[in-house]
Design a protein around this motif. Structure first.
Motif, PDB file in Angstrom:
ATOM      1  N   LEU A 203      -5.398   5.612  -1.588  1.00  0.00           N
ATOM      2  CA  LEU A 203      -5.626   4.723  -0.455  1.00  0.00           C
ATOM      3  C   LEU A 203      -6.319   3.421  -0.871  1.00  0.00           C
ATOM      4  CD1 LEU A 203      -6.740   7.314   2.257  1.00  0.00           C
ATOM      5  CD2 LEU A 203      -4.499   6.208   2.014  1.00  0.00           C
ATOM      6  N   SER A 204      -7.133   3.508  -1.920  1.00  0.00           N
ATOM      7  CA  SER A 204      -7.860   2.320  -2.367  1.00  0.00           C
ATOM      8  C   SER A 204      -6.992   1.389  -3.201  1.00  0.00           C
ATOM      9  CB  SER A 204      -9.095   2.742  -3.188  1.00  0.00           C
ATOM     10  OG  SER A 204      -9.974   3.525  -2.408  1.00  0.00           O
ATOM     11  N   PHE A 205      -6.084   1.958  -3.980  1.00  0.00           N
ATOM     12  CA  PHE A 205      -5.260   1.138  -4.893  1.00  0.00           C
ATOM     13  C   PHE A 205      -3.790   1.501  -4.742  1.00  0.00           C
ATOM     14  CE2 PHE A 205      -9.371   2.153  -6.842  1.00  0.00           C
ATOM     15  CZ  PHE A 205      -9.918   0.890  -6.974  1.00  0.00           C
ATOM     16  N   PHE A 206      -3.286   1.412  -3.532  1.00  0.00           N
ATOM     17  CA  PHE A 206      -1.943   1.924  -3.248  1.00  0.00           C
ATOM     18  C   PHE A 206      -0.872   1.207  -4.058  1.00  0.00           C
ATOM     19  CE2 PHE A 206       2.103   2.143  -1.135  1.00  0.00           C
ATOM     20  CZ  PHE A 206       2.212   3.502  -0.857  1.00  0.00           C
ATOM     21  N   ASN A 207      -0.038   1.989  -4.709  1.00  0.00           N
ATOM     22  CA  ASN A 207       1.227   1.518  -5.290  1.00  0.00           C
ATOM     23  C   ASN A 207       2.129   2.733  -5.415  1.00  0.00           C
ATOM     24  OD1 ASN A 207       1.012   2.675  -8.145  1.00  0.00           O
ATOM     25  ND2 ASN A 207      -0.856   1.413  -8.077  1.00  0.00           N
ATOM     26  N   TRP A 208       3.437   2.501  -5.618  1.00  0.00           N
ATOM     27  CA  TRP A 208       4.387   3.616  -5.581  1.00  0.00           C
ATOM     28  C   TRP A 208       4.230   4.565  -6.761  1.00  0.00           C
ATOM     29  CZ3 TRP A 208       6.138   4.880  -1.219  1.00  0.00           C
ATOM     30  CH2 TRP A 208       6.386   3.905  -0.239  1.00  0.00           C
ATOM     31  N   PHE A 209       3.853   4.026  -7.925  1.00  0.00           N
ATOM     32  CA  PHE A 209       3.625   4.909  -9.072  1.00  0.00           C
ATOM     33  C   PHE A 209       2.455   5.844  -8.793  1.00  0.00           C
ATOM     34  CE2 PHE A 209       1.201   5.874 -12.927  1.00  0.00           C
ATOM     35  CZ  PHE A 209       2.167   6.572 -13.646  1.00  0.00           C
ATOM     36  N   LEU A 210       1.360   5.273  -8.265  1.00  0.00           N
ATOM     37  CA  LEU A 210       0.191   6.080  -7.941  1.00  0.00           C
ATOM     38  C   LEU A 210       0.517   7.089  -6.848  1.00  0.00           C
ATOM     39  CD1 LEU A 210      -2.734   6.402  -8.812  1.00  0.00           C
ATOM     40  CD2 LEU A 210      -3.388   4.757  -7.043  1.00  0.00           C
ATOM     41  N   CYS A 211       1.389   6.691  -5.920  1.00  0.00           N
ATOM     42  CA  CYS A 211       1.807   7.598  -4.857  1.00  0.00           C
ATOM     43  C   CYS A 211       2.525   8.814  -5.451  1.00  0.00           C
ATOM     44  CB  CYS A 211       2.723   6.857  -3.876  1.00  0.00           C
ATOM     45  SG  CYS A 211       3.212   7.849  -2.446  1.00  0.00           S
ATOM     46  N   PHE A 212       3.420   8.545  -6.400  1.00  0.00           N
ATOM     47  CA  PHE A 212       4.138   9.637  -7.058  1.00  0.00           C
ATOM     48  C   PHE A 212       3.176  10.520  -7.852  1.00  0.00           C
ATOM     49  CE2 PHE A 212       6.032  11.219 -11.007  1.00  0.00           C
ATOM     50  CZ  PHE A 212       7.029  12.048 -10.493  1.00  0.00           C
ATOM     51  N   ALA A 213       2.251   9.888  -8.609  1.00  0.00           N
ATOM     52  CA  ALA A 213       1.311  10.645  -9.433  1.00  0.00           C
ATOM     53  C   ALA A 213       0.402  11.519  -8.567  1.00  0.00           C
ATOM     54  CB  ALA A 213       0.473   9.694 -10.282  1.00  0.00           C
ATOM     55  N   THR A 214      -0.009  10.972  -7.425  1.00  0.00           N
ATOM     56  CA  THR A 214      -0.872  11.736  -6.524  1.00  0.00           C
ATOM     57  C   THR A 214      -0.127  12.934  -5.950  1.00  0.00           C
ATOM     58  OG1 THR A 214      -2.126   9.748  -5.938  1.00  0.00           O
ATOM     59  CG2 THR A 214      -2.273  11.616  -4.419  1.00  0.00           C
TER      60      THR A 214
END
Length: 334
Positions: free
Chosen positions: A281-292
């Motif tokens: 939520l703090s550093f949203f991007n699609w890669f981070l979304c997938f990793a999360t």
């Protein structure tokens, strides 16, 4: 002139005669190293070498000397282009104030492997409580504390920082103390002074890979809090390989259902999930979304396929009854 001359003569006392704070185990081993000798042929070589750094350790003593000096021999004579020599292999002296706060006195800045430094001089001769922080990215072969020849140096009378139930930190390079300008500024040492509670630094630069022998060292400590900061180093694959559900079968334990376990069967995994979601939520991007998403699914499968199976096999109906009352992540069932 005679009195001045006598006070100017320093007598050095072996620091091994005074309390050493910040060591996880009292098992046999070199005094200023963080692992017992028994792990020398068990630990990975990089981890073992880092364990010989005295990060987080400090000597406590009391003296009425007008001068405080130090002589020490560094173990590795570490020098790095991105960290001060004082932080890596120097010393830091603090004095306890009447209000219980620790005040910075001065640093002992190293010149090389063998050092002799006057940390402070020309003080009024009165009894003071001191804490001398040791190197963050080097170890010590020997350490002596120098005081006036007519002065006293003795065991501390005040038990600050409090040693009972210390805070144990496990993590990576920043936790070990990189790249603090001086030893007292490693964040574990700052927290120790703020809380007036002993903190044990088990930071290993680039090597927080959840090694089992580190877990065993941590388990020996009757800590008030365990702080785990290995995520910058350990990969998901390493977590999968090195995390183990439950305890070894030869160990005896009870099923814990009190405290936070009254409302969550897996509070640690819940904490990890919330941490990953917070970062997303703090550093949203699609890669981070997938990793999360991947991490959340991995943790869930670890619980369902490994841990719960182990707990059922180990505790049987006791765990099944507990499972029927408390939710997997948060809340109680009706």
């Amino acid at each position: 002139f005679l009195v001045f001359h006598i006070h100017a003569q320093l007598v050095y006392h072996d620091a091994s005669n005074f309390p050493l704070l910040g060591r996880a185990t009292e098992s046999a081993g070199a005094r200023y190293e963080r692992f017992p000798d028994s792990l020398k042929n068990i630990s990975r070589a990089p981890l073992w070498n880092l364990s010989r750094n005295s990060a987080g350790m400090a000597i406590r003593f009391r003296s009425n000397s007008t001068t405080i000096a130090a002589k020490w021999v560094a173990l590795f004579n570490t020098h790095m282009n991105h960290m001060t020599d004082t932080g890596a292999k120097g010393l830091d002296l603090y004095c306890l104030q009447k209000n219980g706060d620790w005040r910075f006195v001065n640093s002992a800045r190293p010149k090389g492997k063998t050092n002799q430094v006057t940390i402070i001089k020309n003080m009024h001769p009165e009894e003071r409580e001191y804490m001398l922080y040791l190197p963050l990215y080097d170890g010590l072969i020997s350490l002596s504390i120098g005081v006036d020849s007519l002065a006293t140096i003795s065991q501390p009378l005040v038990e600050y920082p409090i040693r009972k139930n210390p805070v144990v930190f496990y993590g990576t390079s920043i936790l070990q103390g990189g790249c603090a300008s001086r030893p007292g500024m490693a964040h574990t040492n700052i927290i120790s002074r703020r809380l007036n509670r002993e903190c044990i630094n088990l930071g290993f630069s680039g090597n927080a890979f959840l090694d089992l022998e580190v877990a065993k060292v941590i388990a020996e400590v009757e800590a008030s809090v365990f702080v785990l900061d290995f995520v910058p180093n350990a990969s998901v694959a390493q977590m999968k390989d090195n995390w183990r559900a439950g305890v070894q079968k030869e160990d005896k334990t009870d099923l814990v259902t009190t405290g936070i376990y009254c409302i969550s069967r897996n509070p640690a995994f819940l904490g990890f999930d919330l941490m990953y979601i917070g970062i997303l939520l703090s550093f949203f991007n699609w890669f981070l979304c997938f990793a999360t998403g991947f991490a959340l699914v991995f943790f869930h499968l670890q619980i369902v396929c490994v841990e719960e199976k182990f707990l059922i096999e180990t505790f049987g109906n006791e765990y099944l009854q507990y499972k029927s009352k408390v939710c997997r992540y948060f809340g109680r069932k009706r």
